[in-house]
Design a protein around this motif. Structure first.
Motif, mmCIF file in Angstrom:
data_model
loop_
_atom_site.group_PDB
_atom_site.id
_atom_site.type_symbol
_atom_site.label_atom_id
_atom_site.label_comp_id
_atom_site.label_asym_id
_atom_site.label_seq_id
_atom_site.Cartn_x
_atom_site.Cartn_y
_atom_site.Cartn_z
ATOM 1 N N SER A 274 0.831 -1.199 0.000
ATOM 2 C CA SER A 274 0.000 0.000 0.000
ATOM 3 C C SER A 274 0.868 1.252 0.000
ATOM 4 C CB SER A 274 -0.910 0.007 1.225
ATOM 5 O OG SER A 274 -0.116 0.055 2.396
ATOM 6 N N ILE A 275 0.329 2.318 -0.522
ATOM 7 C CA ILE A 275 1.023 3.605 -0.550
ATOM 8 C C ILE A 275 0.689 4.336 0.751
ATOM 9 C CG2 ILE A 275 1.247 5.808 -1.710
ATOM 10 C CD1 ILE A 275 0.484 4.395 -4.291
ATOM 11 N N ARG A 276 1.725 4.668 1.510
ATOM 12 C CA ARG A 276 1.518 5.351 2.787
ATOM 13 C C ARG A 276 1.809 6.837 2.632
ATOM 14 N NH1 ARG A 276 5.133 1.878 6.727
ATOM 15 N NH2 ARG A 276 5.963 3.969 6.881
ATOM 16 N N ALA A 277 1.121 7.619 3.417
ATOM 17 C CA ALA A 277 1.363 9.063 3.413
ATOM 18 C C ALA A 277 2.722 9.332 4.055
ATOM 19 C CB ALA A 277 0.271 9.789 4.173
#
Length: 53
Positions: free
Chosen positions: A2-5
């Protein structure tokens, strides 16, 4: 995966690293400019090696 902030501390470090990089680049340009001016001013001569010593 997943792409994390991006965390706030990473944003701060990135800004600081960019600042340090720009200051380093400015220092290098300053040294190169001073060297260029010194060499092209006409006062610069290579040291002479005297024979027989």
């Amino acid at each position: 995966m997943s792409i994390r902030a991006e965390h706030e501390i990473h944003q701060r470090r990135k800004g600081r690293n960019i600042g340090v990089g720009l200051m380093l680049a400015a220092f290098v340009v300053l040294i190169l400019a001073l060297t260029f001016v010194k060499i092209t001013s006409g006062d610069f001569e290579m040291p002479r090696i005297e024979e027989g010593q």
